[in-house]
Each structure stands twice: as structure tokens, then as C-alpha cells.
Design an enzyme around this catalytic site. Structure first.
Site, PDB file in Angstrom:
ATOM      1  N   CYS A  15       0.817  -0.968   0.154  1.00 50.30           N
ATOM      2  CA  CYS A  15      -0.158  -0.042   0.039  1.00 50.30           C
ATOM      3  C   CYS A  15       0.809   1.251   0.009  1.00 50.30           C
ATOM      4  O   CYS A  15       2.055   0.989   0.020  1.00 50.30           O
ATOM      5  CB  CYS A  15      -0.751  -0.064   1.359  1.00 50.30           C
ATOM      6  SG  CYS A  15       0.106   0.143   2.840  1.00 50.30           S
ATOM      7  N   HIS A  75       3.015   2.157  11.752  1.00 51.05           N
ATOM      8  CA  HIS A  75       1.886   2.081  12.473  1.00 51.05           C
ATOM      9  C   HIS A  75       2.125   3.291  13.295  1.00 51.05           C
ATOM     10  O   HIS A  75       1.326   3.698  14.244  1.00 51.05           O
ATOM     11  CB  HIS A  75       2.131   0.934  13.686  1.00 51.05           C
ATOM     12  CG  HIS A  75       2.132  -0.409  12.840  1.00 51.05           C
ATOM     13  ND1 HIS A  75       1.132  -0.450  11.913  1.00 51.05           N
ATOM     14  CD2 HIS A  75       2.739  -1.482  13.092  1.00 51.05           C
ATOM     15  CE1 HIS A  75       1.234  -1.769  11.535  1.00 51.05           C
ATOM     16  NE2 HIS A  75       2.165  -2.241  12.059  1.00 51.05           N
ATOM     17  N   CYS A  97       2.783   6.194   8.332  1.00 50.60           N
ATOM     18  CA  CYS A  97       2.072   6.390   7.528  1.00 50.60           C
ATOM     19  C   CYS A  97       1.394   7.593   7.678  1.00 50.60           C
ATOM     20  O   CYS A  97       0.946   8.063   8.772  1.00 50.60           O
ATOM     21  CB  CYS A  97       1.120   5.269   7.148  1.00 50.60           C
ATOM     22  SG  CYS A  97      -0.065   5.756   5.735  1.00 50.60           S
ATOM     23  N   HIS A 125      -3.229  -3.223  19.229  1.00 52.30           N
ATOM     24  CA  HIS A 125      -2.297  -2.806  17.998  1.00 52.30           C
ATOM     25  C   HIS A 125      -1.409  -1.570  18.170  1.00 52.30           C
ATOM     26  O   HIS A 125      -1.754  -0.701  18.937  1.00 52.30           O
ATOM     27  CB  HIS A 125      -3.363  -2.635  16.844  1.00 52.30           C
ATOM     28  CG  HIS A 125      -2.641  -2.520  15.498  1.00 52.30           C
ATOM     29  ND1 HIS A 125      -2.204  -1.416  14.925  1.00 52.30           N
ATOM     30  CD2 HIS A 125      -2.875  -3.507  14.311  1.00 52.30           C
ATOM     31  CE1 HIS A 125      -1.576  -1.711  13.784  1.00 52.30           C
ATOM     32  NE2 HIS A 125      -1.966  -2.682  13.417  1.00 52.30           N
ATOM     33  N   GLU A 127      -0.617   0.804  16.276  1.00 54.40           N
ATOM     34  CA  GLU A 127      -1.401   2.045  15.777  1.00 54.40           C
ATOM     35  C   GLU A 127      -2.053   2.693  17.051  1.00 54.40           C
ATOM     36  O   GLU A 127      -2.045   3.799  17.316  1.00 54.40           O
ATOM     37  CB  GLU A 127      -1.973   1.791  14.590  1.00 54.40           C
ATOM     38  CG  GLU A 127      -2.797   2.991  14.148  1.00 54.40           C
ATOM     39  CD  GLU A 127      -3.587   2.713  12.936  1.00 54.40           C
ATOM     40  OE1 GLU A 127      -3.469   2.223  12.097  1.00 54.40           O
ATOM     41  OE2 GLU A 127      -4.537   3.647  12.917  1.00 54.40           O
ATOM     42  N   THR A 163      -6.723   2.964  11.464  1.00 55.84           N
ATOM     43  CA  THR A 163      -6.870   3.120   9.809  1.00 55.84           C
ATOM     44  C   THR A 163      -7.360   1.908   9.159  1.00 55.84           C
ATOM     45  O   THR A 163      -8.040   2.076   8.231  1.00 55.84           O
ATOM     46  CB  THR A 163      -5.651   3.595   9.345  1.00 55.84           C
ATOM     47  OG1 THR A 163      -4.718   2.666   9.677  1.00 55.84           O
ATOM     48  CG2 THR A 163      -5.186   5.058   9.663  1.00 55.84           C
TER      49      THR A 163
HETATM   50  S1  SF4 Z   1      -2.869   3.662   6.808  1.00 58.84           S
HETATM   51 FE1  SF4 Z   1      -2.020   1.634   6.815  1.00 58.84          FE
HETATM   52  S2  SF4 Z   1      -2.992   0.450   5.185  1.00 58.84           S
HETATM   53 FE2  SF4 Z   1      -3.133   2.596   4.923  1.00 58.84          FE
HETATM   54  S3  SF4 Z   1      -1.664   3.270   3.363  1.00 58.84           S
HETATM   55 FE3  SF4 Z   1      -0.919   3.685   5.541  1.00 58.84          FE
HETATM   56  S4  SF4 Z   1      -0.024   1.799   5.995  1.00 58.84           S
HETATM   57 FE4  SF4 Z   1      -1.196   1.593   4.487  1.00 58.84          FE
END
Ligand code: SF4
Length: 294
Positions: A15, A75, A97, A125, A127, A163
Site C-alpha cells: 500500500c 504504525h 504512514c 495494535h 497504531e 486506519t
Molecule cells: S494507513 Fe496503513 S494500510 Fe493505509 S496506506 Fe497507511 S500503512 Fe497502508
């Protein structure tokens, strides 16, 4: 080569957030020595092995004097931990991210505006643990709409979501929450990458005789894809590399679907596709071709 038809998911593999983090890490590896990631960068053993060969290994021990650069995973990490790292002698590269960053900012905004923050997600998790650190001392984590009685402040409630949660879970949750509180502010922080990947996988699974799901056995989102395919009643194999594919899996199979989790690199997906073409269907596997098809 066989005449087997392969339908590969357009959204198979990395991703946006994972691709960005992997690129950042390989770039850091080229620049110097002493580069470490805080824990495995992604849930894919082959990528971790490749990174280790480039000199970037995972570590949990941030007291290690060999660390010159520490990379934070997609995360994210709790704010206090991040601030502690900034005081250390090593350089910190934050590969969180941007979508997770956004969720962190919304959690902080809700807290600053006086809302009791609810984080909808899995408390174990990483995140969600990072989001908690931005959400203030009254924040709570809920993972289903069964747990609404835990909400103490019924006046001003703010919601952010892990997310990777499914949208229908958020919809159900908000549907039940809205009648219990006076003021409700919701930030939909769900990243649609997971939902779109699942949707496409489901559509492909309906059209094929066999599904190959590629990705780490320790990857939650890859396992979710395999579970989805199994639920569609199509024969499904969850593999990490092409070497696991057995001839008998694709004997007499006309159509194979390939999908892959968010942490599966393109090179692994390509190898799987090539192996299926090499050994599959009615081609080189010793089975006769139907007339007119070769
Ligand atoms: S939030 Fe998670 S699944 Fe979405 S782009 Fe970022 S890393 Fe990838």
C-alpha cells in the site's frame, strides 16, 4: 508455458504507506551504517531478510550503542516514546504512514477541544497505542458497539478510528453511539486501501477456481484476505513465496486468482505468477492440451 488464466489483483502488494516506509529505509541503508528499524519494518520475512542484507536490522533495544539511525514503522509510536528518542544520540527517521499521522492529529485536536476521545480499534495494535498517547487521559479504546456502556462523558464525545478497521463497523458504532451522547464529533480516519483490496479480492475469488494469497504468515491483513477467499468457498492457499506452490494445486485448474497483503513486495508476486504459468493448467505439467487450445 501453460495456457492457464491468471487474474492478478490490481491492488495486490504494497500500500502507499508501506511502499513509502520501505523506500525510506532502503534509502537510509545506502546513506550509512548503524541503521535500525524499531521492530520489524513490515510483516514480511522476505523483505526483512533483504533489508538485513542491506545492513538494516530490526531492534527493540534502543540502548544499543550501534544505533546511529532509528526508523519508526508505519504504525507510529506513542508520543512520549518519540520524544524520548529525540533526546538520544541517534538520528530518528519517522516513517509513520501519513494517514496514521492524520489520525494522531485528529485525536489530539479532539482532546484539545475538550471531547472525551474514543478510539475505535484493537487495543493491542501498535497504531492504537500510538493514537492513545495523543488522545488525552480520558481517552478510551473500544473495539465494538457492545462496549458503549464504558463511556462516562455523555456530553461531548469525539471518535477516531484505527486506519484498517472496516467502514461498516464504524457505521454501526456511530449509529448506536449517536443516541447516547449530546454532542458527537467523528473523524473517519479509515484508510480505504484495505477496504478496496478486500473488495477486489472478493470479486476475483468469485471468478476463479483457485486463489493464491501472498504475504507473511504473520501479516494480519494477508490472513484477512485468505479468510475472505475461504469464505467465498474457493480453494485458497496462503503462501509467502513461489517455492511453496505445488503442481497438484493447479493441476487441471483453468483460472487462478492472485492477491497479496499490503506488505508483500512486487517481486514476490511476480515470482508467484511466473511459477503458476510454468507449472500450471494443461501446459507443461504433463496433462494433454484440449484441442484447439494450443
Ligand atoms: S494507513 Fe496503513 S494500510 Fe493505509 S496506506 Fe497507511 S500503512 Fe497502508
Amino acid at each position: 508455458m501453460s495456457d492457464i488464466e491468471i487474474i492478478k489483483a490490481k491492488r495486490a502488494g504494497f500500500c502507499f504507506g508501506v511502499k513509502r516506509a520501505v523506500n525510506i529505509t532502503f534509502k537510509a541503508a545506502k546513506k550509512g551504517k548503524g541503521v535500525f528499524t524499531l521492530g520489524p519494518l513490515i510483516h514480511n520475512p522476505q523483505v526483512i531478510e533483504k533489508l538485513c542484507k542491506e545492513g538494516v536490522c530490526p531492534t527493540e533495544n534502543t540502548e544499543d550503542r550501534n544505533i546511529q539511525t532509528l526508523i519508526i514503522r508505519t504504525h507510529g509510536i506513542p508520543l512520549e516514546l518519540y520524544q524520548t528518542f529525540l533526546k538520544k544520540d541517534f538520528k530518528v527517521i519517522d516513517a509513520t504512514c501519513p494517514f496514521v499521522k492524520k489520525a494522531q492529529q485528529y485525536a489530539k485536536l479532539l482532546c484539545d477541544e475538550g471531547y472525551q476521545v474514543i478510539i475505535l480499534g484493537d487495543e493491542k495494535h501498535p497504531e492504537v497505542k500510538s493514537l492513545m498517547s495523543y488522545a488525552g487521559k480520558d481517552a478510551i479504546i473500544l473495539d465494538s458497539n457492545q462496549e458503549l456502556q464504558k463511556i462516562k462523558n455523555k456530553k461531548r464525545v469525539g471518535v477516531v478510528v484505527q486506519t484498517t478497521q472496516p467502514t461498516n463497523l464504524l457505521q454501526e458504532f456511530i449509529g448506536k453511539l449517536v443516541s447516547r451522547v449530546s454532542e458527537l464529533k467523528v473523524f473517519n480516519t479509515i484508510c480505504n486501501s484495505t477496504a478496496l483490496r478486500l473488495k477486489e479480492t472478493k470479486e476475483i475469488a468469485r471468478r476463479v477456481d483457485l486463489m493464491i494469497v501472498a504475504g507473511g504468515k504473520n501479516s494480519a491483513n494477508t490472513t484477512q484476505l485468505a479468510t475472505l477467499c475461504n469464505a467465498s468457498s474457493v480453494k485458497t492457499y496462503h503462501i509467502e513465496t513461489s517455492s511453496e506452490i505445488k503442481k497438484e494445486w493447479i493441476k487441471d485448474v483453468a483460472r487462478v486468482g492472485i492477491t497479496a497483503g499490503a506488505s508483500t513486495p512486487e517481486w514476490i508476486i511476480s515470482e508467484i505468477e511466473s511459477r503458476i504459468r510454468d507449472i500450471g493448467g494443461n501446459g507443461d505439467n504433463g496433462y494433454p492440451h484440449e484441442s484447439g487450445r494450443n
